[in-house]
Scaffold this active site. Structure first.
Site, PDB file in Angstrom:
ATOM      1  CE1 TYR A 266      -3.862  -2.921   5.360  1.00  0.00           C
ATOM      2  CE2 TYR A 266      -3.353  -0.607   4.950  1.00  0.00           C
ATOM      3  CZ  TYR A 266      -3.660  -1.870   4.477  1.00  0.00           C
ATOM      4  OH  TYR A 266      -3.748  -2.081   3.118  1.00  0.00           O
TER       5      TYR A 266
ATOM      6  CE  LYS B 278      -1.397  -4.601   3.197  1.00  0.00           C
ATOM      7  NZ  LYS B 278      -1.696  -5.892   2.598  1.00  0.00           N
TER       8      LYS B 278
ATOM      9  CB  SER C 131      -0.864  -0.025   1.260  1.00  0.00           C
ATOM     10  OG  SER C 131      -1.407   1.239   1.514  1.00  0.00           O
TER      11      SER C 131
HETATM   12  P1  NAD Z   1     -10.763  -7.190   0.936  1.00  0.00           P
HETATM   13  O1  NAD Z   1     -10.950  -7.195   2.408  1.00  0.00           O
HETATM   14  O2  NAD Z   1     -11.939  -6.929   0.077  1.00  0.00           O
HETATM   15  O3  NAD Z   1     -10.083  -8.559   0.471  1.00  0.00           O
HETATM   16  C1  NAD Z   1      -9.245  -9.315   1.301  1.00  0.00           C
HETATM   17  C2  NAD Z   1      -9.742 -10.736   1.281  1.00  0.00           C
HETATM   18  O4  NAD Z   1      -8.899 -11.547   2.119  1.00  0.00           O
HETATM   19  C3  NAD Z   1     -11.169 -10.879   1.825  1.00  0.00           C
HETATM   20  O5  NAD Z   1     -11.936 -11.603   0.894  1.00  0.00           O
HETATM   21  C4  NAD Z   1     -11.007 -11.667   3.128  1.00  0.00           C
HETATM   22  O6  NAD Z   1     -12.112 -12.496   3.374  1.00  0.00           O
HETATM   23  C5  NAD Z   1      -9.720 -12.438   2.852  1.00  0.00           C
HETATM   24  N1  NAD Z   1      -8.944 -12.814   4.038  1.00  0.00           N
HETATM   25  C6  NAD Z   1      -8.470 -12.032   5.039  1.00  0.00           C
HETATM   26  N2  NAD Z   1      -7.787 -12.778   5.927  1.00  0.00           N
HETATM   27  C7  NAD Z   1      -7.816 -14.058   5.483  1.00  0.00           C
HETATM   28  C8  NAD Z   1      -7.278 -15.283   5.951  1.00  0.00           C
HETATM   29  N3  NAD Z   1      -6.587 -15.356   7.093  1.00  0.00           N
HETATM   30  N4  NAD Z   1      -7.503 -16.414   5.226  1.00  0.00           N
HETATM   31  C9  NAD Z   1      -8.226 -16.361   4.075  1.00  0.00           C
HETATM   32  N5  NAD Z   1      -8.756 -15.230   3.577  1.00  0.00           N
HETATM   33  C10 NAD Z   1      -8.563 -14.099   4.281  1.00  0.00           C
HETATM   34  O7  NAD Z   1      -9.604  -6.132   0.623  1.00  0.00           O
HETATM   35  P2  NAD Z   1      -9.124  -5.546  -0.772  1.00  0.00           P
HETATM   36  O8  NAD Z   1      -9.504  -4.127  -0.820  1.00  0.00           O
HETATM   37  O9  NAD Z   1      -9.493  -6.446  -1.864  1.00  0.00           O
HETATM   38  O10 NAD Z   1      -7.540  -5.586  -0.525  1.00  0.00           O
HETATM   39  C11 NAD Z   1      -6.743  -6.676  -0.944  1.00  0.00           C
HETATM   40  C12 NAD Z   1      -5.333  -6.456  -0.459  1.00  0.00           C
HETATM   41  O11 NAD Z   1      -4.862  -5.202  -0.942  1.00  0.00           O
HETATM   42  C13 NAD Z   1      -5.214  -6.388   1.073  1.00  0.00           C
HETATM   43  O12 NAD Z   1      -4.014  -7.024   1.452  1.00  0.00           O
HETATM   44  C14 NAD Z   1      -5.166  -4.902   1.346  1.00  0.00           C
HETATM   45  O13 NAD Z   1      -4.452  -4.616   2.533  1.00  0.00           O
HETATM   46  C15 NAD Z   1      -4.395  -4.398   0.125  1.00  0.00           C
HETATM   47  N6  NAD Z   1      -4.673  -2.983  -0.172  1.00  0.00           N
HETATM   48  C16 NAD Z   1      -5.961  -2.566  -0.320  1.00  0.00           C
HETATM   49  C17 NAD Z   1      -6.232  -1.225  -0.571  1.00  0.00           C
HETATM   50  C18 NAD Z   1      -7.632  -0.702  -0.715  1.00  0.00           C
HETATM   51  O14 NAD Z   1      -7.828   0.514  -0.591  1.00  0.00           O
HETATM   52  N7  NAD Z   1      -8.642  -1.517  -0.993  1.00  0.00           N
HETATM   53  C19 NAD Z   1      -5.171  -0.323  -0.682  1.00  0.00           C
HETATM   54  C20 NAD Z   1      -3.852  -0.786  -0.540  1.00  0.00           C
HETATM   55  C21 NAD Z   1      -3.634  -2.134  -0.282  1.00  0.00           C
HETATM   56  C1  UD1 Z   2      -6.831   5.005   2.830  1.00  0.00           C
HETATM   57  C2  UD1 Z   2      -6.116   4.313   3.938  1.00  0.00           C
HETATM   58  C3  UD1 Z   2      -4.620   4.260   3.660  1.00  0.00           C
HETATM   59  C4  UD1 Z   2      -4.329   3.648   2.306  1.00  0.00           C
HETATM   60  C5  UD1 Z   2      -5.049   4.460   1.267  1.00  0.00           C
HETATM   61  C6  UD1 Z   2      -4.845   3.870  -0.108  1.00  0.00           C
HETATM   62  C7  UD1 Z   2      -7.587   4.889   5.801  1.00  0.00           C
HETATM   63  C8  UD1 Z   2      -7.750   5.718   7.036  1.00  0.00           C
HETATM   64  N1  UD1 Z   2      -6.421   5.047   5.148  1.00  0.00           N
HETATM   65  O1  UD1 Z   2      -6.577   6.361   3.078  1.00  0.00           O
HETATM   66  O2  UD1 Z   2      -3.978   3.494   4.629  1.00  0.00           O
HETATM   67  O3  UD1 Z   2      -2.949   3.695   2.038  1.00  0.00           O
HETATM   68  O4  UD1 Z   2      -6.463   4.478   1.566  1.00  0.00           O
HETATM   69  O5  UD1 Z   2      -5.470   2.664  -0.203  1.00  0.00           O
HETATM   70  O6  UD1 Z   2      -8.439   4.099   5.449  1.00  0.00           O
HETATM   71  N2  UD1 Z   2     -12.758  11.572   3.116  1.00  0.00           N
HETATM   72  C9  UD1 Z   2     -13.806  12.429   3.423  1.00  0.00           C
HETATM   73  N3  UD1 Z   2     -14.945  11.867   3.919  1.00  0.00           N
HETATM   74  C10 UD1 Z   2     -15.094  10.528   4.141  1.00  0.00           C
HETATM   75  C11 UD1 Z   2     -14.011   9.670   3.814  1.00  0.00           C
HETATM   76  C12 UD1 Z   2     -12.844  10.226   3.312  1.00  0.00           C
HETATM   77  O7  UD1 Z   2     -13.711  13.634   3.251  1.00  0.00           O
HETATM   78  O8  UD1 Z   2     -16.144  10.088   4.624  1.00  0.00           O
HETATM   79  C13 UD1 Z   2     -11.528  12.160   2.534  1.00  0.00           C
HETATM   80  C14 UD1 Z   2     -10.282  11.901   3.359  1.00  0.00           C
HETATM   81  O9  UD1 Z   2     -10.096  12.901   4.318  1.00  0.00           O
HETATM   82  C15 UD1 Z   2      -9.201  11.918   2.257  1.00  0.00           C
HETATM   83  C16 UD1 Z   2      -9.921  11.353   1.032  1.00  0.00           C
HETATM   84  O10 UD1 Z   2     -11.317  11.537   1.290  1.00  0.00           O
HETATM   85  O11 UD1 Z   2      -8.809  13.224   1.988  1.00  0.00           O
HETATM   86  C17 UD1 Z   2      -9.661   9.881   0.790  1.00  0.00           C
HETATM   87  O12 UD1 Z   2      -9.912   9.161   1.987  1.00  0.00           O
HETATM   88  P1  UD1 Z   2      -9.907   7.554   2.016  1.00  0.00           P
HETATM   89  O13 UD1 Z   2     -10.769   7.037   0.928  1.00  0.00           O
HETATM   90  O14 UD1 Z   2     -10.215   7.134   3.419  1.00  0.00           O
HETATM   91  O15 UD1 Z   2      -8.418   7.180   1.603  1.00  0.00           O
HETATM   92  P2  UD1 Z   2      -7.015   7.585   2.277  1.00  0.00           P
HETATM   93  O16 UD1 Z   2      -7.164   8.662   3.244  1.00  0.00           O
HETATM   94  O17 UD1 Z   2      -6.065   7.834   1.181  1.00  0.00           O
END
Ligand code: NAD
Ligand code: UD1
Length: 338
Positions: free
Chosen positions: A149, A153, A124
């Site tokens: 969190y 990572k 991330s």
């Molecule tokens: P998500 O929660 O939708 O998907 C994660 C999946 O992993 C889920 O389906 C959950 O059921 C499964 N899981 C968790 N722990 C498990 C375990 N012990 N055994 C088996 N399954 C398990 O999240 P996502 O948004 O799809 O994110 C996927 C990956 O990307 C994560 O590692 C997350 O940290 C990373 N990531 C996500 C974002 C984001 O904003 N969505 C941003 C940066 C990084």
């Molecule tokens: C999230 C994660 C961060 C991750 C990043 C990219 C959190 C707290 N942080 O942060 O760890 O690296 O995504 O995946 O979840 N906002 C509003 N109103 C809301 C929600 C958000 O104004 O109800 C604003 C926030 O202040 C920010 C922007 O929208 O300026 C985006 O917020 P969000 O979607 O939570 O993402 P990140 O803050 O980037």
């Protein structure tokens, strides 16, 4: 080639499953549904016309993982499984360290037992920490992270890097995602947070569909063009395609390589609201609220490395992100719950 997706029923994993299937890969999914729905595998089959061998297991459970490797000749793994709610990780840090690190160690150990040498890992942008200068580049210093969190990572990146140094045939690609949003264009899969969303796009979507009354904009006094927070939003289908490119790279190389997956461009909260209003055709009620603790004003990626080495860049703009997010939310007002 057979690819194991841990966490493949989740938001990013399910979209990546579609892209991989369309690119001709065989996809095997392992997930315990702790943050996803059992409906997802059926939806994936509906979209692609292919079947996805599915294992409902805890990825930290090595014996369960061994069964997956016994029953399938897996060429590479993409490790999505993990907990991802930043705020929750501050409240229950041990469960974040336990789940995110244990799943990674178990996967790496079982891959080693079975001679599986290619890994792609979901990291991330949060690893860049608070002192990093914009735009974030892969060779910049990382940490300190703002949450447990984020630290999981960063620790996992280190674990993977050390493992790769010890096994010279091993190939790892670490992908640092920026802010994934949007959904597959059919509206059959999308982001479905279990509780009230913390992140901007799912919150706007719930307000747009009428499930929540009003969006709080967290601060309008940041040093940004309109005073609201700026982020690098990336369409989840572009992100999914980035995994296909990463897998191809991993298969041809060894060592650890890190790539940002972002658009390289910042969008403010107010710009996002206005783009979403155009997509859904009505106003999104919002009010200016105090800044959210721990937020920073602005961040976005330097996305050149992924383009130069993987030949990957984003293709979808903010209007497509909002259109597809709205399409998913309006067709599934309660997410995967019927
Ligand atoms: P998500 O929660 O939708 O998907 C994660 C999946 O992993 C889920 O389906 C959950 O059921 C499964 N899981 C968790 N722990 C498990 C375990 N012990 N055994 C088996 N399954 C398990 O999240 P996502 O948004 O799809 O994110 C996927 C990956 O990307 C994560 O590692 C997350 O940290 C990373 N990531 C996500 C974002 C984001 O904003 N969505 C941003 C940066 C990084
Ligand atoms: C999230 C994660 C961060 C991750 C990043 C990219 C959190 C707290 N942080 O942060 O760890 O690296 O995504 O995946 O979840 N906002 C509003 N109103 C809301 C929600 C958000 O104004 O109800 C604003 C926030 O202040 C920010 C922007 O929208 O300026 C985006 O917020 P969000 O979607 O939570 O993402 P990140 O803050 O980037």
């Amino acid at each position: 080639m057979k690819i194991l997706l841990t966490g493949g029923a989740g938001y990013i994993g399910s979209h990546t499953a579609v892209e991989l299937a369309e690119a001709g890969y065989d996809v095997i999914i392992a997930d315990n549904f702790c943050n996803s729905s059992p409906v997802v595998p059926e939806r994936l089959e509906k979209i692609t016309g292919k079947s996805f061998p599915f294992y409902e297991i805890d990825v930290a459970d090595k014996n369960a993982l061994r069964r997956v490797f016994d029953e399938n000749e897996i060429d590479a793994a993409i490790h999505f499984a993990g907990y991802k709610a930043v705020g929750e990780s501050v409240k229950v840090p041990l469960s974040y360290y336990r789940n995110n690190i244990d799943t990674t160690l178990s996967l790496l150990e079982v891959m080693a037992e079975y001679g599986c040498k290619n890994l792609v890992f979901s990291s991330s942008a949060t690893v860049y920490g608070e002192r990093a200068k914009l735009p974030y580049r892969e060779d910049m210093e990382t940490g300190p992270c703002a949450s447990p969190y984020g630290w999981t990572k960063l620790f996992i990146e280190q674990i993977i890097t050390d493992h790769t140094k010890a096994d010279l045939d091993f190939s790892a690609v670490i992908l640092r995602y920026f802010n994934p949003v949007g959904a597959y264009e059919s509206g059959l899969i999308g982001e479905d947070p279990k509780d009230i969303p913390n992140n901007l796009m799912p919150y706007i979507s719930r307000v747009a569909v009428g499930n929540l009354p009003c969006l709080n904009v967290f601060g309008n006094d940041y040093p940004t063009p309109d005073g609201t927070g700026v982020r690098d939003y990336i369409h989840v289908c572009d992100l999914a395609k980035g995994h296909v490119a990463a897998l191809e790279f991993a298969a041809k190389n060894s060592g650890t390589e890190i790539f940002n997956l972002g658009a390289g461009k910042g969008i403010s909260v107010l710009e996002m609201i206005s783009a979403y209003e155009k997509a859904c055709g009505h106003e999104i009620p919002y009010k200016i609220a105090p800044r959210r603790e721990g937020d920073i004003a602005e961040f976005y990626a330097d996305a050149k490395k992924a383009f130069e080495i993987l030949g990957w860049k984003t293709e979808r703009d903010v209007s497509e992100m909002c259109r597809d997010s709205w399409n998913w939310q309006s067709k599934n007002p309660n997410g995967y719950e019927e």
